[in-house]
Design an enzyme around this catalytic site. Structure first.
Site, short mmCIF file in Angstrom:
data_model
loop_
_atom_site.label_atom_id
_atom_site.label_comp_id
_atom_site.label_asym_id
_atom_site.label_seq_id
_atom_site.Cartn_x
_atom_site.Cartn_y
_atom_site.Cartn_z
N LYS A 43 5.79 31.13 67.32
CA LYS A 43 6.16 32.16 66.34
C LYS A 43 5.33 33.41 66.64
O LYS A 43 4.15 33.29 66.97
CB LYS A 43 5.87 31.63 64.93
CG LYS A 43 6.32 32.55 63.80
CD LYS A 43 6.10 31.91 62.43
CE LYS A 43 6.58 32.79 61.29
NZ LYS A 43 6.38 32.17 59.96
N SER A 60 10.48 32.13 56.92
CA SER A 60 10.30 33.15 57.92
C SER A 60 10.25 32.64 59.37
O SER A 60 10.43 33.43 60.28
CB SER A 60 9.02 33.92 57.63
OG SER A 60 7.89 33.07 57.77
N SER A 82 8.15 28.48 54.83
CA SER A 82 8.67 29.05 56.06
C SER A 82 8.78 28.11 57.26
O SER A 82 9.33 28.50 58.28
CB SER A 82 7.86 30.28 56.45
OG SER A 82 8.21 31.34 55.61
N1 GLN Z 1 10.22 33.00 51.40
C1 GLN Z 1 8.82 32.95 51.24
C2 GLN Z 1 8.25 34.36 51.12
O1 GLN Z 1 8.98 35.27 51.40
C3 GLN Z 1 8.25 32.19 52.41
C4 GLN Z 1 7.14 32.80 53.14
C5 GLN Z 1 6.45 31.96 54.13
O2 GLN Z 1 6.34 30.74 53.99
N2 GLN Z 1 5.87 32.60 55.11
O3 GLN Z 1 7.16 34.58 50.73
#
Ligand code: GLN
Length: 492
Positions: free
Chosen positions: A79, A154, A178
């Site tokens: 990532k 994400s 995420s």
């Molecule tokens: N959808 C969540 C957010 O926008 C997930 C974020 C994450 O786990 N990095 O904060």
């Protein structure tokens, strides 16, 4: 060999050790697939072909010389939130479009030490804030199961590369789902470890009290191999825990599903917006686990309604603090021709950050401001503690807790949900991060449009081995995790 991408991590490891193919052949195979297929999936921000081939040659030499570890010569995608020395690390933001880190994140360094070959860096929601990987700067990554849909986020790039067989496994991060939600949307297995299990050093910070890296792959077994590399104490991360690391691979058969007590939170299955197909498939998977000997126990998690508001206060508060450093002076994008210092700050941050990141910074700054700190931030921290206690109470009576990973299957690209609609989609994942618990997603079938559905199992602290083991048993008895999207079946 044209079907190397169909092999599991164990098969790849054995194949390399037995010289059935070389790391160079394997790496070239994936690079060829990326060149052909990623024009459609758009998951890689950076492909590091040259370095990958050099690492592959070094791996082949190590294998020949008998210095190989289990994973020496296997390709991986990271990532783009993990710092990589000499290779651009963007966190999916224009702010860091040209950032080249002087050091490797601990996760990346451990991967290198294990002999992994880095294929490249993959797309994500900007600064990991979001659930779709519709990136305002790098574009939308596509869901390999249906290119008109998002892969989730994400860690959407990480999910897409594995689901399209453009990498055998990938690293992801999970601050509020995420890893689990994109794994669910793309039909993969993904593990969010206990907070403190995987080093955050060199992982660009979003909400530091919840950020945690973890593996994304096709099966629990594949994830276990990568967990063996990622997990462990790191003196460079003060929240990293000094606790012995399990051998996740040899523990895969240690937990028996027979007699396992699985908690089913009443509140989770009455959530408004829970898709009927998701509910049905998750319930079928629980039935299957019951047939395998598990005991399903109805439980109460009374704080469910507080998850979304609590997370969406604490996460933006921490983000607003973490992102202060990107001011166009010391760090990050700098606007053209600033007229004065104020103009430089304002325009660098307005041009460098996308809309969602700006929204989070504004919310977080507001919640932390002098007049509102007690009413919002302190209150949210108190509720956070209650959410954790709710789980601890539940774990007195059950071994794991079951839930969907997401209330729906993958959204359409451009669906343009309002921020509140989007945030509500995180209902099943956020509490795990607020409490610091581990949780895993496993694929359990498809909806009427052939989009994947995931089951989430939440464990008590440090129960990664147990979670991987339970999913491994389930995957021995079912074949959802072996299903491949049509695009993954294409040959390069
Ligand atoms: N959808 C969540 C957010 O926008 C997930 C974020 C994450 O786990 N990095 O904060």
């Amino acid at each position: 060999m044209s079907d190397l991408h169909r092999l599991s991590i164990r098969e790849l490891s054995e194949g390399l050790a037995q010289a059935k193919f070389s790391s160079r052949e394997l790496t070239e195979h994936y690079l060829k697939r990326i060149a052909k297929i990623d024009t459609q999936v758009q998951s890689y921000i950076t492909v590091t072909a040259e370095q990958a081939l050099a690492q592959a040659d070094a791996a082949d030499a190590a294998i020949k010389a008998g210095h190989a570890t289990t994973l020496t010569g296997l390709p991986i995608a990271h990532k783009d939130i993990f710092c990589t020395q000499g290779i651009k690390t963007t966190a999916g933001s224009k702010m860091l479009d040209n950032f080249i880190s002087p050091y490797d994140a601990t996760v990346v360094a451990k991967g290198k030490a294990a002999g992994l070959v880095t294929l490249g860096k993959v797309n994500m929601d900007e600064f990991a804030m979001g659930s779709t990987s519709e990136n305002p700067h790098f574009g939308s990554t596509k869901n390999p199961w249906n290119l008109e849909h998002v892969p989730g986020g994400s860690s959407g790039g990480s999910a897409a590369v594995v689901a399209a067989d453009l990498a055998p496994f990938a690293t992801g991060t999970d601050t509020g789902g995420s890893i689990r939600q994109p794994a669910s949307f793309c039909g993969l297995t993904g593990l969010k470890p206990t907070y403190g299990r995987v080093s955050r050093f060199g992982m660009i910070a979003y909400a530091s009290s919840m950020d945690q890296g973890g593996p994304m792959a096709r099966s629990a077994e594949d994830c276990a191999y990568l967990m063996n590399v990622m997990a462990g104490h790191d003196a460079k991360d003060s929240t990293s825990v000094q606790k012995e690391v399990d051998d996740y691979v040899s523990n895969l058969n240690d937990t028996s599903v027979k007699g396992l007590r699985i908690g089913i939170p009443k509140q989770y299955f009455n959530v408004q917006g829970l898709d009927a197909d998701v509910k049905a498939r998750v319930e079928e998977s629980l039935k299957k686990l019951e047939e395998m000997g598990a005991i399903l126990v109805e439980i109460n998690l009374n704080m469910t309604e507080a998850y979304v508001p609590t997370y969406y206060l604490i996460a933006p508060a921490e983000a607003s603090s973490n992102l202060q450093r990107f001011d166009g002076v010391r760090y990050g994008y700098r606007c053209e021709n600033p007229v004065d210092l104020m103009d430089l700050y304002k325009r660098s941050r307005s041009e460098g950050f996308g809309t969602e990141v700006q929204r989070r910074i504004l919310i977080g700054t507001y919640a932390l401001s002098a007049g509102y700190y007690d009413a919002y931030y302190v209150k949210a921290q108190k509720v956070r503690r209650l959410i954790q206690q709710d789980f601890l109470k539940a774990f007195e009576n059950v071994d794991v807790i079951a839930a969907p990973s997401a209330p729906t299957t993958a959204y359409k690209i451009g669906a343009n949900l309002s921020p509140t609609e989007m945030y509500l989609g995180d209902i099943y994942t956020l509490a795990v991060n607020l409490a610091g618990l581990p949780a895993i997603n496993a694929p359990v079938g498809f909806d009427k449009n052939n989009l994947p559905i995931g089951l989430q199992l939440i464990g008590n602290y440090w129960s990664e081995s147990q979670l991987l083991s339970v999913v491994h048993q389930y995957q021995q008895a079912t074949d959802w995790h072996t299903k491949r999207a049509a695009i993954a079946e294409e040959n390069a």
